[in-house]
Design a protein around this motif. Structure first.
Motif, PDB file in Angstrom:
ATOM      1  N   ARG A  57       0.860  -1.185   0.000  1.00 23.14           N
ATOM      2  CA  ARG A  57       0.000   0.000   0.000  1.00 23.14           C
ATOM      3  C   ARG A  57       0.896   1.234   0.000  1.00 23.14           C
ATOM      4  O   ARG A  57       1.711   1.404   0.904  1.00 23.14           O
ATOM      5  N   TRP A  58       0.710   2.089  -0.999  1.00 21.76           N
ATOM      6  CA  TRP A  58       1.478   3.331  -1.057  1.00 21.76           C
ATOM      7  C   TRP A  58       0.974   4.274   0.017  1.00 21.76           C
ATOM      8  O   TRP A  58      -0.238   4.394   0.247  1.00 21.76           O
ATOM      9  N   LYS A  59       1.893   4.931   0.705  1.00 27.06           N
ATOM     10  CA  LYS A  59       1.553   5.959   1.685  1.00 27.06           C
ATOM     11  C   LYS A  59       2.472   7.142   1.455  1.00 27.06           C
ATOM     12  O   LYS A  59       3.653   6.973   1.147  1.00 27.06           O
ATOM     13  N   PHE A  60       1.932   8.335   1.626  1.00 27.08           N
ATOM     14  CA  PHE A  60       2.755   9.534   1.525  1.00 27.08           C
ATOM     15  C   PHE A  60       3.800   9.516   2.636  1.00 27.08           C
ATOM     16  O   PHE A  60       3.505   9.178   3.782  1.00 27.08           O
ATOM     17  N   ASN A  61       5.033   9.899   2.286  1.00 25.41           N
ATOM     18  CA  ASN A  61       6.117   9.953   3.251  1.00 25.41           C
ATOM     19  C   ASN A  61       6.929  11.211   2.957  1.00 25.41           C
ATOM     20  O   ASN A  61       7.548  11.323   1.896  1.00 25.41           O
ATOM     21  N   LYS A  62       6.892  12.148   3.890  1.00 23.39           N
ATOM     22  CA  LYS A  62       7.544  13.439   3.700  1.00 23.39           C
ATOM     23  C   LYS A  62       9.059  13.305   3.495  1.00 23.39           C
ATOM     24  O   LYS A  62       9.641  13.948   2.634  1.00 23.39           O
ATOM     25  N   MET A  63       9.698  12.450   4.288  1.00 18.41           N
ATOM     26  CA  MET A  63      11.151  12.282   4.183  1.00 18.41           C
ATOM     27  C   MET A  63      11.527  11.694   2.820  1.00 18.41           C
ATOM     28  O   MET A  63      12.484  12.137   2.187  1.00 18.41           O
ATOM     29  N   ARG A  64      10.765  10.712   2.358  1.00 21.65           N
ATOM     30  CA  ARG A  64      11.035  10.094   1.056  1.00 21.65           C
ATOM     31  C   ARG A  64      10.910  11.148  -0.047  1.00 21.65           C
ATOM     32  O   ARG A  64      11.753  11.228  -0.937  1.00 21.65           O
ATOM     33  N   LEU A  65       9.860  11.968   0.036  1.00 19.92           N
ATOM     34  CA  LEU A  65       9.657  13.020  -0.972  1.00 19.92           C
ATOM     35  C   LEU A  65      10.837  13.995  -0.975  1.00 19.92           C
ATOM     36  O   LEU A  65      11.355  14.338  -2.042  1.00 19.92           O
ATOM     37  N   LEU A  66      11.279  14.411   0.189  1.00 18.24           N
ATOM     38  CA  LEU A  66      12.398  15.354   0.285  1.00 18.24           C
ATOM     39  C   LEU A  66      13.665  14.765  -0.329  1.00 18.24           C
ATOM     40  O   LEU A  66      14.352  15.418  -1.118  1.00 18.24           O
ATOM     41  N   ILE A  67      13.963  13.514   0.010  1.00 15.95           N
ATOM     42  CA  ILE A  67      15.169  12.870  -0.525  1.00 15.95           C
ATOM     43  C   ILE A  67      15.037  12.681  -2.039  1.00 15.95           C
ATOM     44  O   ILE A  67      16.011  12.846  -2.775  1.00 15.95           O
ATOM     45  N   LYS A  68      13.831  12.376  -2.521  1.00 14.65           N
ATOM     46  CA  LYS A  68      13.629  12.242  -3.967  1.00 14.65           C
ATOM     47  C   LYS A  68      13.867  13.573  -4.677  1.00 14.65           C
ATOM     48  O   LYS A  68      14.432  13.605  -5.761  1.00 14.65           O
ATOM     49  N   ILE A  69      13.446  14.653  -4.056  1.00 13.58           N
ATOM     50  CA  ILE A  69      13.619  15.985  -4.664  1.00 13.58           C
ATOM     51  C   ILE A  69      15.101  16.342  -4.755  1.00 13.58           C
ATOM     52  O   ILE A  69      15.581  16.757  -5.804  1.00 13.58           O
ATOM     53  N   VAL A  70      15.836  16.172  -3.658  1.00 14.71           N
ATOM     54  CA  VAL A  70      17.260  16.539  -3.669  1.00 14.71           C
ATOM     55  C   VAL A  70      18.114  15.448  -4.297  1.00 14.71           C
ATOM     56  O   VAL A  70      19.251  15.694  -4.684  1.00 14.71           O
ATOM     57  N   ASN A  71      17.563  14.234  -4.376  1.00 13.79           N
ATOM     58  CA  ASN A  71      18.231  13.076  -4.969  1.00 13.79           C
ATOM     59  C   ASN A  71      19.623  12.842  -4.371  1.00 13.79           C
ATOM     60  O   ASN A  71      20.580  12.549  -5.079  1.00 13.79           O
ATOM     61  N   LYS A  72      19.684  12.988  -3.061  1.00 12.43           N
ATOM     62  CA  LYS A  72      20.953  12.828  -2.356  1.00 12.43           C
ATOM     63  C   LYS A  72      20.674  12.450  -0.906  1.00 12.43           C
ATOM     64  O   LYS A  72      19.747  12.978  -0.301  1.00 12.43           O
ATOM     65  N   ILE A  73      21.480  11.547  -0.374  1.00 13.49           N
ATOM     66  CA  ILE A  73      21.378  11.183   1.038  1.00 13.49           C
ATOM     67  C   ILE A  73      22.399  12.023   1.795  1.00 13.49           C
ATOM     68  O   ILE A  73      23.590  12.012   1.452  1.00 13.49           O
ATOM     69  N   PRO A  74      21.964  12.774   2.802  1.00 18.99           N
ATOM     70  CA  PRO A  74      22.932  13.577   3.557  1.00 18.99           C
ATOM     71  C   PRO A  74      23.894  12.678   4.342  1.00 18.99           C
ATOM     72  O   PRO A  74      23.498  11.636   4.862  1.00 18.99           O
ATOM     73  N   ARG A  75      25.144  13.080   4.403  1.00 17.57           N
ATOM     74  CA  ARG A  75      26.158  12.287   5.116  1.00 17.57           C
ATOM     75  C   ARG A  75      26.073  12.488   6.613  1.00 17.57           C
ATOM     76  O   ARG A  75      25.838  13.580   7.100  1.00 17.57           O
ATOM     77  N   GLY A  76      26.325  11.386   7.320  1.00 14.81           N
ATOM     78  CA  GLY A  76      26.472  11.441   8.761  1.00 14.81           C
ATOM     79  C   GLY A  76      25.204  11.710   9.540  1.00 14.81           C
ATOM     80  O   GLY A  76      25.268  12.017  10.725  1.00 14.81           O
ATOM     81  N   LYS A  77      24.044  11.598   8.926  1.00 12.99           N
ATOM     82  CA  LYS A  77      22.789  11.912   9.616  1.00 12.99           C
ATOM     83  C   LYS A  77      22.067  10.675  10.135  1.00 12.99           C
ATOM     84  O   LYS A  77      21.196  10.784  10.976  1.00 12.99           O
ATOM     85  N   VAL A  78      22.420   9.496   9.615  1.00 14.73           N
ATOM     86  CA  VAL A  78      21.690   8.277   9.961  1.00 14.73           C
ATOM     87  C   VAL A  78      22.670   7.191  10.387  1.00 14.73           C
ATOM     88  O   VAL A  78      23.735   7.049   9.798  1.00 14.73           O
ATOM     89  N   ARG A  79      22.295   6.423  11.375  1.00 14.73           N
ATOM     90  CA  ARG A  79      23.081   5.272  11.813  1.00 14.73           C
ATOM     91  C   ARG A  79      22.673   4.052  10.988  1.00 14.73           C
ATOM     92  O   ARG A  79      21.504   3.867  10.662  1.00 14.73           O
ATOM     93  N   VAL A  80      23.644   3.220  10.685  1.00  9.73           N
ATOM     94  CA  VAL A  80      23.406   2.022   9.888  1.00  9.73           C
ATOM     95  C   VAL A  80      22.652   0.996  10.740  1.00  9.73           C
ATOM     96  O   VAL A  80      23.095   0.670  11.840  1.00  9.73           O
TER      97      VAL A  80
END
Length: 153
Positions: A57-80
């Motif tokens: 089921r597709w659901k709107f996701n603000k973070m996914r939309l933002l990353i799709k727009i900039v098409n880049k994952i910011p460095r050092g912001k997320v733990r593996v």
């Protein structure tokens, strides 16, 4: 799938440098970056294969939309996540084996239904098309880190 396979070829090119590191760029070696990328590809494709497309089921996701727009994952912001974090330092032969497995898995993607999906910890459920986008974005993110390590070492 062709673009994803080309990106894998770029990872393969850096396998001989697997022991290199540059602490100004990352705490991890090039081998760790490659290993993590391959673990993610292989785990995600496995999840796609095991998914039930009828449950997607597709659901709107603000973070996914933002990353799709900039098409880049910011460095050092997320733990593996532990599930895709390399435990030991992979040797060259292990990286080559994981790479071949990733190539096979990527070839298998084209046989899967469009609503096969995997659940990303921040982006939520991603169907096949969105998953391919994510795998390219994620692998390019780590490839850029690798290239920065090579460039500055």
């Amino acid at each position: 799938m062709r673009k994803l396979l080309l990106i894998l070829g770029q990872l393969e090119f850096h396998i001989p440098n697997y022991e290199k590191t540059n602490l100004a760029v990352s705490q991890s070696t090039i081998g760790w970056q490659i290993d993590h990328s391959l673990i993610v590809i292989n785990a995600v494709v496995q999840e796609l294969k095991n998914s039930s497309p009828k449950n997607y089921r597709w659901k709107f996701n603000k973070m996914r939309l933002l990353i799709k727009i900039v098409n880049k994952i910011p460095r050092g912001k997320v733990r593996v996540p532990k599930s895709v974090k390399p435990i030991d330092t992979a040797k060259m032969e292990e990286l080559k084996n994981k790479l071949e497995f990733a190539r096979k898995n990527i070839a298998d993607i084209s046989t899967l239904p469009p609503n096969s999906y995997f659940t990303h910890p921040f982006f939520g459920d991603l169907n096949l098309k969105a998953t391919i986008w994510f795998l390219k974005l994620h692998t390019k993110h780590h490839l850029k880190i690798i290239e920065d390590i090579v460039k500055t070492s």
